[in-house]
Write a protein that holds these residues in place. Sequence first.
Motif, short mmCIF file in Angstrom:
data_model
loop_
_atom_site.label_atom_id
_atom_site.label_comp_id
_atom_site.label_asym_id
_atom_site.label_seq_id
_atom_site.Cartn_x
_atom_site.Cartn_y
_atom_site.Cartn_z
N LEU A 265 -8.51 75.68 -5.14
CA LEU A 265 -7.53 76.63 -4.62
C LEU A 265 -8.25 77.60 -3.68
O LEU A 265 -8.74 78.65 -4.08
CB LEU A 265 -6.85 77.38 -5.76
N THR A 266 -8.30 77.23 -2.42
CA THR A 266 -9.01 77.99 -1.40
C THR A 266 -8.08 78.22 -0.21
O THR A 266 -7.04 77.56 -0.08
CB THR A 266 -10.26 77.24 -0.91
N PRO A 267 -8.43 79.14 0.68
CA PRO A 267 -7.63 79.31 1.89
C PRO A 267 -7.50 78.03 2.70
O PRO A 267 -6.44 77.76 3.28
CB PRO A 267 -8.40 80.39 2.67
N GLU A 268 -8.57 77.23 2.74
CA GLU A 268 -8.51 75.97 3.48
C GLU A 268 -7.47 75.02 2.88
O GLU A 268 -6.68 74.41 3.60
CB GLU A 268 -9.89 75.30 3.49
N THR A 269 -7.48 74.91 1.54
CA THR A 269 -6.51 74.05 0.87
C THR A 269 -5.09 74.54 1.11
O THR A 269 -4.17 73.74 1.38
CB THR A 269 -6.79 74.01 -0.64
N LEU A 270 -4.89 75.83 1.03
CA LEU A 270 -3.56 76.40 1.22
C LEU A 270 -3.10 76.22 2.66
O LEU A 270 -1.91 75.93 2.90
CB LEU A 270 -3.58 77.88 0.84
N SER A 271 -3.99 76.35 3.61
CA SER A 271 -3.65 76.13 5.02
C SER A 271 -3.17 74.70 5.24
O SER A 271 -2.17 74.47 5.95
CB SER A 271 -4.85 76.41 5.92
N ARG A 272 -3.88 73.74 4.63
CA ARG A 272 -3.46 72.33 4.78
C ARG A 272 -2.11 72.10 4.10
O ARG A 272 -1.27 71.37 4.64
CB ARG A 272 -4.53 71.41 4.17
N GLU A 273 -1.91 72.69 2.93
CA GLU A 273 -0.65 72.50 2.21
C GLU A 273 0.53 73.03 3.01
O GLU A 273 1.61 72.42 3.03
CB GLU A 273 -0.73 73.22 0.86
N LEU A 274 0.33 74.16 3.69
CA LEU A 274 1.41 74.79 4.46
C LEU A 274 1.46 74.30 5.90
O LEU A 274 2.40 74.63 6.63
CB LEU A 274 1.24 76.31 4.45
N ALA A 275 0.43 73.55 6.30
CA ALA A 275 0.34 73.03 7.67
C ALA A 275 0.32 74.17 8.69
O ALA A 275 1.04 74.14 9.71
CB ALA A 275 1.47 72.06 7.97
N ILE A 276 -0.49 75.19 8.39
CA ILE A 276 -0.64 76.32 9.31
C ILE A 276 -2.12 76.62 9.47
O ILE A 276 -2.96 76.16 8.69
CB ILE A 276 0.10 77.58 8.81
N SER A 277 -2.45 77.43 10.46
CA SER A 277 -3.84 77.78 10.70
C SER A 277 -4.32 78.85 9.73
O SER A 277 -3.50 79.52 9.09
CB SER A 277 -4.00 78.29 12.14
N TYR A 294 -4.90 87.97 -3.27
CA TYR A 294 -3.66 87.58 -3.96
C TYR A 294 -3.96 86.54 -5.04
O TYR A 294 -3.46 86.65 -6.17
CB TYR A 294 -2.66 87.02 -2.95
N ILE A 295 -4.76 85.53 -4.70
CA ILE A 295 -5.11 84.49 -5.67
C ILE A 295 -5.86 85.11 -6.86
O ILE A 295 -5.57 84.80 -8.03
CB ILE A 295 -5.97 83.40 -5.00
N ARG A 296 -6.79 85.98 -6.56
CA ARG A 296 -7.58 86.62 -7.62
C ARG A 296 -6.68 87.41 -8.56
O ARG A 296 -6.82 87.34 -9.79
CB ARG A 296 -8.63 87.52 -6.98
N ARG A 297 -5.73 88.17 -8.01
CA ARG A 297 -4.86 88.97 -8.86
C ARG A 297 -3.95 88.08 -9.70
O ARG A 297 -3.72 88.37 -10.88
CB ARG A 297 -4.02 89.94 -8.01
N ARG A 298 -3.43 87.02 -9.14
CA ARG A 298 -2.58 86.12 -9.92
C ARG A 298 -3.38 85.50 -11.07
O ARG A 298 -2.87 85.33 -12.18
CB ARG A 298 -1.99 85.02 -9.05
#
Length: 376
Positions: A265-277, A294-298
């Motif tokens: 669960l990293t920014p890179e993974t989330l970027s690919r999942e959302l198809a955004i930069s 945000y990830i850390r707090r959750r």
Amino acid sequence: MIWNRAGPTSEQPAFVERRRWPRISEAPLCGNATDLPELVSLPFSTSNEAPGRRFSAWKERMAPLIDACLPESSRVDDCFAANQTVWNLEGALLIQQETSAFSYERSPDKVRFSAIDHWQITFLRTGKTWTSVNGHVVENEPGMMEIRALGCPFYGRTISAQSVTLILPCDLFADYGGLPGASNNIVLGGTRVKLLADYIAFLEANLNRLTRDDLRGVRNQLQEMIFHSVAPLVDSHANGDRSSEIGLMTKARRFIQSNLGSADLTPETLSRELAISRTRLYELFQASGGVLNYIRRRRLLAARAALADVSNGQRIADIASDLGFESAANFSRAFTHEFGYSPSDVRRHTGECKIDHLPRMAEASTFGDWLNTLGI
């Protein structure tokens, strides 16, 4: 007019219904609620107390949630009036309330060991309230919806008012990734809020007829209506008119919530999942202090819920590992920095409060007991 050999006649021929298939009468599909358990309520009224004791009784009633004080112009022996009925929605509370003027505070000490974050959503029918969080004051009035996180200290005052309040666990919105962080201590209005208020008024009118079997549907409806009332308004206000990004934020929150324990669960993974930069991703989470924050707090909120769960026998180190923390030491430092107390403090506090188990709602007898069943 029909003619026959004898002359005209006014008689009509008998109607004969011709059917290919016989008619079968079907009874309406509706449950027979006579034998089903009804919702549990917890009523309270200061009218049952002596005049000089009425505010003290109200203060004791609300002590598990807030500290109440009389206005400076009032005296303890004044006839303070309060009527309150709390309804158990099993996992959420609905509170109908009418009171005289008073001041209130949810202090850091009360927040300190709240096991699970909850949202408090209030609709005023009459009166006004003013509430401050971190120096930011909001005013609530009839026709508006006020939302506040019980995990944050606040204080305020109300004039004589009639209201209906929902206390809901943050986890109720886990499928959406939670309500936006900017939802705390805000007042909302508009068409969606009006629809939600109308639905709650419908619930109030039918509380005596609802059964426990109805609660799942009620909670699902509340979850959906609240999220879609709050998130679009908060996101658009915080970030400008970007309705196209609301869907992205919802998808991002859901993905994060579903993968809190994943090391990937990293920014890179989330970027690919959302198809955004990456740049667009950081813009989305700018109001939340960044995507990593945000990830850390959750993860920390999930850890706190697990630590406060009396049925969870996992070691603290195992809970930290399951939620993606590299070491127990790093987890403990992050947890203490976030909440102001350590993971072991939560375990110790939970153990001290536990007798045999937390009271089931049906066994609870006070407002404090009912709040305890929600982890407050």
